[in-house]
Every structure is written in structure tokens, then in C-alpha cells.
Design a protein around this motif. Structure first.
Motif, PDB file in Angstrom:
ATOM      1  N   GLN A 266      -3.016   3.727 -12.825  1.00 31.46           N
ATOM      2  CA  GLN A 266      -4.356   3.142 -12.676  1.00 31.46           C
ATOM      3  C   GLN A 266      -4.326   1.919 -11.775  1.00 31.46           C
ATOM      4  O   GLN A 266      -5.198   1.722 -10.925  1.00 31.46           O
ATOM      5  N   ARG A 267      -3.287   1.086 -11.936  1.00 32.50           N
ATOM      6  CA  ARG A 267      -3.182  -0.109 -11.093  1.00 32.50           C
ATOM      7  C   ARG A 267      -2.908   0.254  -9.638  1.00 32.50           C
ATOM      8  O   ARG A 267      -3.405  -0.403  -8.716  1.00 32.50           O
TER       9      ARG A 267
ATOM     10  N   ARG B 144       0.830  -1.201   0.000  1.00 34.73           N
ATOM     11  CA  ARG B 144       0.000   0.000   0.000  1.00 34.73           C
ATOM     12  C   ARG B 144       0.870   1.260   0.000  1.00 34.73           C
ATOM     13  O   ARG B 144       0.519   2.266  -0.622  1.00 34.73           O
TER      14      ARG B 144
ATOM     15  N   GLN C 112      -3.870   3.058  -8.158  1.00 33.92           N
ATOM     16  CA  GLN C 112      -5.128   3.586  -7.612  1.00 33.92           C
ATOM     17  C   GLN C 112      -6.089   2.452  -7.273  1.00 33.92           C
ATOM     18  O   GLN C 112      -6.755   2.476  -6.238  1.00 33.92           O
ATOM     19  N   ALA C 113      -6.145   1.439  -8.149  1.00 33.47           N
ATOM     20  CA  ALA C 113      -7.018   0.288  -7.896  1.00 33.47           C
ATOM     21  C   ALA C 113      -6.516  -0.488  -6.682  1.00 33.47           C
ATOM     22  O   ALA C 113      -7.323  -0.971  -5.864  1.00 33.47           O
TER      23      ALA C 113
ATOM     24  N   LEU D 168      -4.943   0.694  -4.068  1.00 30.18           N
ATOM     25  CA  LEU D 168      -5.274   1.430  -2.855  1.00 30.18           C
ATOM     26  C   LEU D 168      -6.753   1.323  -2.504  1.00 30.18           C
ATOM     27  O   LEU D 168      -7.132   1.393  -1.328  1.00 30.18           O
ATOM     28  N   SER D 169      -7.580   1.156  -3.513  1.00 30.95           N
ATOM     29  CA  SER D 169      -9.031   1.091  -3.261  1.00 30.95           C
ATOM     30  C   SER D 169      -9.460  -0.263  -2.741  1.00 30.95           C
ATOM     31  O   SER D 169     -10.590  -0.416  -2.258  1.00 30.95           O
ATOM     32  N   ARG D 170      -8.575  -1.278  -2.879  1.00 35.31           N
ATOM     33  CA  ARG D 170      -8.926  -2.616  -2.417  1.00 35.31           C
ATOM     34  C   ARG D 170      -8.908  -2.687  -0.890  1.00 35.31           C
ATOM     35  O   ARG D 170      -8.002  -2.128  -0.267  1.00 35.31           O
TER      36      ARG D 170
ATOM     37  N   VAL E  72       0.850   7.161  -6.617  1.00 35.59           N
ATOM     38  CA  VAL E  72      -0.247   8.125  -6.736  1.00 35.59           C
ATOM     39  C   VAL E  72       0.223   9.514  -6.342  1.00 35.59           C
ATOM     40  O   VAL E  72      -0.120  10.512  -6.998  1.00 35.59           O
TER      41      VAL E  72
ATOM     42  N   TYR F 237       2.015   1.707  -3.602  1.00 42.08           N
ATOM     43  CA  TYR F 237       0.909   2.245  -4.396  1.00 42.08           C
ATOM     44  C   TYR F 237       0.733   3.737  -4.106  1.00 42.08           C
ATOM     45  O   TYR F 237       0.550   4.551  -5.026  1.00 42.08           O
TER      46      TYR F 237
END
Length: 250
Positions: free
Chosen positions: A242-243, A216, A245-246, A248-250, A223, A219
Motif C-alpha cells: 500500500q505504501r 520510484r 502504491q501511494a 508511486l501515485s505521488r 508493486v 516502489y
């Protein structure tokens, strides 16, 4: 209106004067621009400014993108024609690279394998291309062997961005020992965000909570850094951003 026209000429001349200073042009351009602001600016535009735009990274990228849309097979066709005329190792390697870029990894692999037999078998560009083709065709084990041969013959390659990251990816695909160290080496020689993102992906799949926390962090670094990237860097790293950001959203 006449005053406005004169001012516009001077503003344009000032713009080109700044460009001339930044690009270290001959100082006679300053004289031309300010003695003849209208005609001088026109001459400077065609003689200096326009060619410099064509040579910029963004212009080259745009030209390549347009070429891919208009004639996507041009690089392969030209490389194949050159190889047909003169089947040298250099032409075979160029064809292999063009095929790889075009997504034709299986055919590229055939050419790299043929080129790898003979006096050029330890050529660094050849071994790197062969490993790329092997990995692209799903043979991570063969890519590992080829890259270790490259590192043995050319130790500096272990610290170069492309082979270092490819080696880490090959080990990660096989869940092989040494994957973590290989990614750390790739991070140390990184030229873009790919090693951080791929290392974070690998860490996120590990059972240790500390690994996932570091994933994290990696990532988040991508960002954060993306806020300060110039446009060409943002375009180049768009997939990794993009990967991240994805992730971090998990």
C-alpha cells in the motif's frame, strides 16, 4: 446416480492421492485410497490431511489472528505468569517480547533493561529485543548504540533482516551519516518488502533527483513483485504494498 456416487469417491481419492505424493506419505496410503475410496478417503482426511492443514503457515496465521481477537492479552498474560513463577532471564525476555508485540513498549523496555545487566548482556536475542524496545519508545540513539554492541559481539547479526533494518531505521530517524549504507545492507539481507519500501521512503525525502528516481524504482519493484506473491506473502507485505502504491501515485 450410483455411477455418479462411485465417480465422486474416486475423484476424492485421487485428490488425496496427489496430496499423499506431494507430501511424501507412505505408499500404503495409495493402496488404502484406491481399494477403499470412500472409507480410505475419510480415514486419510482425519489422519493426514486435516493435521497438515493445521500445520500450514496460513492456518497458523489464521489461528494467531483469531486468538488476538478472542483473547488479545493471552500471550502477555501467559508470559507474565511464567515470569512471576520463575523470574529467569529467559522468562523476562519472553515477557518483553510479548509486551512489545502488544504495543506496550515502555514496559517491555524496563524488562529488557533489567535483563541486560549481568552475564546475558551480550545475548543476541536480548540485544535485539532491547533495541526494538528503545526504538519503539522513540529513543533511536539508544537503539543505535545497542545494535552496534550487538554487531560487535555477533558480526553475523549485521546481515540479519531484523537488526539490519532496525539499524537503518534508527540512523534514518536521526538523519545520521551511514544511513544509505545501512539501508543497502538491509536490502541485501531482506526477507520481505519492508527494507525496499522504507529505503524508498527515505530516498524520496532526499534533495537529489537521482535518489527520488531510485525511490520510484523501488516502489515499482514492490508493486510488480506483488503480482507474483502467494497469498501469505501478500498478507504479510500488505502495508508495504500500500505504501509503495501511494509512493508511486505521488
Amino acid at each position: 446416480m450410483r455411477f455418479f456416487g462411485i465417480s465422486l469417491y474416486v475423484i476424492i481419492a485421487l485428490f488425496f492421492a496427489v496430496h499423499a505424493i506431494r507430501t511424501r506419505q507412505n505408499m500404503y496410503w495409495m493402496l488404502i485410497l484406491f481399494l477403499f475410496p470412500g472409507l480410505g478417503s475419510l480415514v486419510y482426511f482425519f489422519a493426514i490431511y486435516l493435521p497438515s492443514l493445521r500445520e500450514s503457515r496460513g492456518a497458523r496465521s489464521a489461528t494467531r489472528a483469531i486468538s488476538q481477537i478472542v483473547d488479545p492479552n493471552r500471550a502477555v498474560r501467559e508470559a507474565r505468569n511464567d515470569f512471576d513463577r520463575a523470574p529467569t532471564v529467559a522468562h523476562r525476555m519472553r515477557l518483553g517480547a510479548a509486551l512489545l508485540d502488544a504495543g506496550k513498549a515502555a514496559e517491555a523496555l524496563e524488562h529488557y533493561q533489567a535483563a541486560a545487566v549481568g552475564p546475558f548482556s551480550t545475548d543476541p536475542a536480548l540485544l535485539e529485543g532491547l533495541a526494538r524496545a528503545q526504538f519503539a519508545t522513540g529513543d533511536a540513539s539508544a537503539a543505535q548504540v545497542t545494535l552496534e554492541k550487538l554487531f560487535a559481539a555477533h558480526p553475523i547479526a549485521r546481515r540479519q533482516p531484523v537488526p539490519a533494518l532496525l539499524y537503518a531505521r534508527a540512523l534514518a530517524t536521526m538523519s545520521a551519516p551511514g544511513t544509505r549504507a545501512a539501508f543497502e545492507t538491509a536490502l541485501a539481507s531482506a526477507s520481505d518488502a519492508a527494507p525496499r519500501c522504507l529505503f524508498a521512503d527515505w530516498l524520496m525525502a532526499q534533495p537529489d533527483d537521482a535518489d527520488r528516481r531510485r525511490a520510484r524504482e523501488l516502489y515499482a519493484e514492490i508493486v510488480h513483485d506483488a503480482k507474483h506473491w502467494p497469498r501469505h506473502a501478500r498478507e504479510h507485505n500488505s502495508e508495504w504494498l500500500q505504501r509503495a502504491q501511494a509512493g508511486l501515485s505521488r
